[in-house]
Enzyme design. Structure first.
Site, PDB file in Angstrom:
ATOM      1  N   ASP A   1      48.612  38.475  30.722  1.00 18.62           N
ATOM      2  CA  ASP A   1      48.009  39.694  31.258  1.00 18.62           C
ATOM      3  C   ASP A   1      48.172  40.891  30.307  1.00 18.62           C
ATOM      4  O   ASP A   1      49.259  41.458  30.183  1.00 18.62           O
ATOM      5  CB  ASP A   1      48.658  40.021  32.633  1.00 18.62           C
ATOM      6  CG  ASP A   1      47.726  40.837  33.522  1.00 18.62           C
ATOM      7  OD1 ASP A   1      46.576  41.063  33.132  1.00 18.62           O
ATOM      8  OD2 ASP A   1      48.169  41.230  34.619  1.00 18.62           O
TER       9      ASP A   1
ATOM     10  N   LYS B   1      47.263  39.267  40.256  1.00 19.47           N
ATOM     11  CA  LYS B   1      47.464  40.565  39.595  1.00 19.47           C
ATOM     12  C   LYS B   1      48.675  41.268  40.184  1.00 19.47           C
ATOM     13  O   LYS B   1      49.468  41.885  39.475  1.00 19.47           O
ATOM     14  CB  LYS B   1      46.201  41.396  39.796  1.00 19.47           C
ATOM     15  CG  LYS B   1      45.992  42.529  38.830  1.00 19.47           C
ATOM     16  CD  LYS B   1      45.934  42.072  37.393  1.00 19.47           C
ATOM     17  CE  LYS B   1      44.983  42.828  36.538  1.00 19.47           C
ATOM     18  NZ  LYS B   1      44.809  42.262  35.218  1.00 19.47           N
TER      19      LYS B   1
ATOM     20  N   LYS C   1      38.483  53.116  34.867  1.00 18.38           N
ATOM     21  CA  LYS C   1      39.490  52.811  35.897  1.00 18.38           C
ATOM     22  C   LYS C   1      40.296  54.055  36.243  1.00 18.38           C
ATOM     23  O   LYS C   1      40.649  54.838  35.364  1.00 18.38           O
ATOM     24  CB  LYS C   1      40.409  51.708  35.382  1.00 18.38           C
ATOM     25  CG  LYS C   1      41.442  51.289  36.396  1.00 18.38           C
ATOM     26  CD  LYS C   1      41.842  49.860  36.189  1.00 18.38           C
ATOM     27  CE  LYS C   1      43.238  49.744  35.676  1.00 18.38           C
ATOM     28  NZ  LYS C   1      43.573  48.362  35.401  1.00 18.38           N
TER      29      LYS C   1
ATOM     30  N   LYS D   1      51.691  42.341  30.242  1.00 16.53           N
ATOM     31  CA  LYS D   1      52.320  42.860  31.456  1.00 16.53           C
ATOM     32  C   LYS D   1      53.447  41.978  31.950  1.00 16.53           C
ATOM     33  O   LYS D   1      54.440  42.433  32.452  1.00 16.53           O
ATOM     34  CB  LYS D   1      51.262  42.880  32.559  1.00 16.53           C
ATOM     35  CG  LYS D   1      50.704  44.254  32.846  1.00 16.53           C
ATOM     36  CD  LYS D   1      50.065  44.299  34.189  1.00 16.53           C
ATOM     37  CE  LYS D   1      48.596  44.052  34.201  1.00 16.53           C
ATOM     38  NZ  LYS D   1      47.672  44.871  33.589  1.00 16.53           N
TER      39      LYS D   1
HETATM   40  P1  NAD Z   1      34.839  40.776  33.005  1.00 14.94           P
HETATM   41  O1  NAD Z   1      34.655  40.332  34.416  1.00 14.94           O
HETATM   42  O2  NAD Z   1      33.962  41.850  32.485  1.00 14.94           O
HETATM   43  O3  NAD Z   1      34.742  39.560  32.001  1.00 14.94           O
HETATM   44  C1  NAD Z   1      35.174  38.289  32.296  1.00 14.94           C
HETATM   45  C2  NAD Z   1      34.160  37.302  31.775  1.00 14.94           C
HETATM   46  O4  NAD Z   1      34.673  36.005  32.023  1.00 14.94           O
HETATM   47  C3  NAD Z   1      32.812  37.354  32.457  1.00 14.94           C
HETATM   48  O5  NAD Z   1      31.807  37.491  31.494  1.00 14.94           O
HETATM   49  C4  NAD Z   1      32.705  36.025  33.204  1.00 14.94           C
HETATM   50  O6  NAD Z   1      31.384  35.553  33.239  1.00 14.94           O
HETATM   51  C5  NAD Z   1      33.601  35.152  32.369  1.00 14.94           C
HETATM   52  N1  NAD Z   1      34.210  33.997  33.006  1.00 14.94           N
HETATM   53  C6  NAD Z   1      34.719  33.829  34.248  1.00 14.94           C
HETATM   54  N2  NAD Z   1      35.239  32.594  34.402  1.00 14.94           N
HETATM   55  C7  NAD Z   1      35.071  31.967  33.222  1.00 14.94           C
HETATM   56  C8  NAD Z   1      35.413  30.681  32.733  1.00 14.94           C
HETATM   57  N3  NAD Z   1      36.008  29.804  33.502  1.00 14.94           N
HETATM   58  N4  NAD Z   1      35.090  30.385  31.466  1.00 14.94           N
HETATM   59  C9  NAD Z   1      34.483  31.277  30.652  1.00 14.94           C
HETATM   60  N5  NAD Z   1      34.114  32.498  31.068  1.00 14.94           N
HETATM   61  C10 NAD Z   1      34.416  32.849  32.332  1.00 14.94           C
HETATM   62  O7  NAD Z   1      36.390  41.211  32.928  1.00 14.94           O
HETATM   63  P2  NAD Z   1      37.121  42.063  31.792  1.00 14.94           P
HETATM   64  O8  NAD Z   1      37.160  43.489  32.225  1.00 14.94           O
HETATM   65  O9  NAD Z   1      36.565  41.727  30.472  1.00 14.94           O
HETATM   66  O10 NAD Z   1      38.606  41.501  31.951  1.00 14.94           O
HETATM   67  C11 NAD Z   1      38.860  40.173  31.560  1.00 14.94           C
HETATM   68  C12 NAD Z   1      40.216  39.719  32.022  1.00 14.94           C
HETATM   69  O11 NAD Z   1      41.208  40.519  31.408  1.00 14.94           O
HETATM   70  C13 NAD Z   1      40.427  39.829  33.530  1.00 14.94           C
HETATM   71  O12 NAD Z   1      41.106  38.713  34.019  1.00 14.94           O
HETATM   72  C14 NAD Z   1      41.322  41.021  33.652  1.00 14.94           C
HETATM   73  O13 NAD Z   1      42.154  40.989  34.805  1.00 14.94           O
HETATM   74  C15 NAD Z   1      42.135  40.903  32.387  1.00 14.94           C
HETATM   75  N6  NAD Z   1      42.738  42.181  32.037  1.00 14.94           N
HETATM   76  C16 NAD Z   1      41.953  43.250  31.710  1.00 14.94           C
HETATM   77  C17 NAD Z   1      42.549  44.471  31.397  1.00 14.94           C
HETATM   78  C18 NAD Z   1      41.740  45.661  31.004  1.00 14.94           C
HETATM   79  O14 NAD Z   1      42.259  46.733  30.884  1.00 14.94           O
HETATM   80  N7  NAD Z   1      40.479  45.546  30.754  1.00 14.94           N
HETATM   81  C19 NAD Z   1      43.930  44.586  31.458  1.00 14.94           C
HETATM   82  C20 NAD Z   1      44.691  43.461  31.786  1.00 14.94           C
HETATM   83  C21 NAD Z   1      44.079  42.270  32.058  1.00 14.94           C
END
Ligand code: NAD
Length: 510
Positions: A304, A353, A394, A466
């Site tokens: 994370d 989360k 956010k 995290k």
């Molecule tokens: P997002 O929803 O924009 O992107 C995720 C992508 O993953 C989507 O395009 C979706 O189609 C694809 N996806 C889902 N399941 C899949 C699979 N099995 N195989 C391949 N692709 C798949 O989300 P994001 O904002 O880019 O965040 C991505 C991840 O990072 C999330 O799990 C989020 O919790 C984690 N995260 C993000 C942040 C941040 O600040 N942006 C911080 C910590 C963790």
């Protein structure tokens, strides 16, 4: 060196303990710790030798969830830096940068000059590090949208920047991926049009073939696979299912439904000898995966990405408790409107989360039993809500209440607004650059011993995560500055410099 005490050129440590050859840096290093037995403390010294390969192999990263907000922001952001793209906003002309990356935008103190003033160098000036613009990027997504259109869909970059990068990204179409409705929120099914069908074993073979093709077609020597796809629910841990590496491989062969897509990616990556990084909170690293990584000596890191709220939380908790104040309650509200927020609006994914966010103050409390009883800890509550209108921007609202001197109370309230993916992308980049460095480092304890790779579980990357994975039995450190100095002190060790002590004794001794 500049007048501001900054070294722009790669540094060379002149010491009998360090040898720079064409291919390697060998550093003999004295590691100092103290063993505590009751009230007796015995200082211990251990002599270690580090070997760092100087030549950086051609490196590629494969992003799982490439078409998401993080995946597109990272890809387009690196490209903009490579092309030196400029774009117009109402504030004027903007230039590509790597702000938010410790590898590219942070310096470390390397010593003092003749006037006893501190001198700083960038991390990549102390030890050879991959240049992000040399990185090859590709990936998988359950949506077949091009990275150009996915960047537009993400609504993270300014319009003019999107317009300039679009042509470069339009032919990047993610590979089909492994999708299981059961593991992410049902609301994601509408974008799932790019799927690898077949049994789990067949899916695993396809992922492995994808990795091999990527390597071969581009002449890549080192591949890192990084999960930035949607948060999955926790997978059940069951004896016989995923508790050992052999049971896990057998369960994949038997097409067991409780094997999460992320676990399949981790297994494919390890079997192909590729470092695997988990950027989401789910428990991809079930015991079977960890054992497999140890068996194959392949590096893994997670879980994370640590972006905004958690970073501030670890800093504030450190500050309050290490000032002797008794932090009594931490309450964090978030709302966000991107697809990550949409996915987290389902209870099963939110739970992953929540678990990831809730452990972050434990170590600071454990270290101070003067003000906290044995089983005492502050109330800690985390709320996440999906509000589509705010998109990727956010909002985080936190309240910290502490008990202070003689029955007083101190309440700090914070409001933080930030584009989530613009915080995450440089952190993803750092994970890649530091993981790549770790693949080039070897260690040995005694002169006669063979060099071996670092422990497969890369706790050194905790600053960026995290809920850091650590080797079994190793304490988890959340305190942000301790995590940061564990990176810079490690880099110092690789070139034979002692750890930073902050003592400034040269100014304190008459
Ligand atoms: P997002 O929803 O924009 O992107 C995720 C992508 O993953 C989507 O395009 C979706 O189609 C694809 N996806 C889902 N399941 C899949 C699979 N099995 N195989 C391949 N692709 C798949 O989300 P994001 O904002 O880019 O965040 C991505 C991840 O990072 C999330 O799990 C989020 O919790 C984690 N995260 C993000 C942040 C941040 O600040 N942006 C911080 C910590 C963790």
């Amino acid at each position: 060196m500049s007048e501001t005490g900054f070294v722009g050129e790669p540094i060379v440590v002149a010491s009998p303990n360090v040898e720079y050859s064409k291919n390697e840096i060998i550093s003999r290093y004295e590691y100092r710790e103290s063993r505590v037995n009751g009230n007796i403390v015995t200082p211990l010294n251990e002599n270690l030798t580090f070997k760092t390969q100087r030549k950086i192999p051609k490196t590629g990263v494969l992003l799982v969830g490439w078409g998401g907000n993080n995946g597109t922001t990272l890809t387009a952001g690196i490209l903009a830096n490579k092309l030196k793209t400029t774009w117009m906003t109402k504030e004027g002309e903007q230039h590509a940068n790597f702000l938010g990356s410790i590898c590219r935008s942070v310096t470390m103190r390397i010593g003092i000059d003749n006037n006893l003033q501190p001198v700083y160098a960038p991390l990549f000036g102390v030890i050879p590090m991959l240049n992000p613009t040399d990185l090859d990027i590709w990936g998988w997504d359950i949506s077949n949208m091009s990275i150009a259109n996915a960047m537009v869909r993400a609504r993270v970059f300014d319009y003019d920047l999107q317009r300039k990068l679009y042509p470069e990204l339009k032919d990047m179409i993610p590979w089909p991926s492994v999708y299981s409705e059961d593991f992410i929120a049902a609301n994601q099914s509408e974008r799932a049009n790019n799927i690898i069908h077949g049994t789990k074993q067949e899916q695993l073979q396809t992922l492995r073939q994808n990795i091999r093709d990527f390597k071969q077609s581009r002449g890549i020597e080192n591949v890192i696979v990084l999960w930035t796809a949607n948060t999955e629910r926790y997978a059940e841990l069951r004896e016989g299912l995923n508790d050992t590496a052999d049971n896990l491989l057998r369960s994949i062969e038997a097409d067991a439904s409780e094997i999460a897509p992320s676990t399949l990616f981790a297994v494919a990556s390890i079997l192909e000898g590729c470092t695997y990084i988990n950027g989401s909170p789910q428990n991809t690293f079930i015991p079977g995966v960890i054992e497999l990584s140890e068996r194959h000596q392949v590096l893994i890191a997670g879980d994370d990405f640590k972006t905004g709220q958690t970073k501030i939380k670890t800093v504030l908790c450190d500050f309050l408790i290490n000032s002797g104040l008794k932090l009594a309650s931490v309450v964090s509200y978030n709302h966000l409107g991107n697809n990550d927020g949409k996915n987290l609006s389902a209870p099963k994914t939110f739970r992953s989360k929540e678990i990831s966010k809730s452990g972050v103050i434990d170590d600071v409390i454990r270290a101070n039993r003067l003000i906290y009883g044995e089983n005492e800890h502050p109330d800690h509550c985390v709320v996440i809500k999906y509000v589509p209108y705010v998109g990727d921007s956010k909002r985080a609202m936190d309240e910290y209440t502490s008990e202070i001197f003689m029955g007083g109370r101190n309440t700090i309230v914070l409001h933080n607004t930030c584009e989530d993916s613009l915080l995450a992308a440089p952190i993803i980049l750092d994970l890649i650059l530091l993981a790549e460095l770790c693949t080039r480092v070897q260690i040995k304890r005694t002169q006669d011993e063979e060099f071996s790779r670092m422990h497969p579980v890369l706790s050194i990357l905790s600053f960026l995560l995290k809920s850091p994975q650590v080797p079994s039995g190793s304490p988890i450190v959340h305190s942000l500055f301790n995590q940061r100095y564990s990176i810079t002190n490690f880099i110092r060790a690789l070139v034979g410099l002692p750890p930073e002590t902050f003592m400034l004794l040269e100014h304190k001794i008459p």
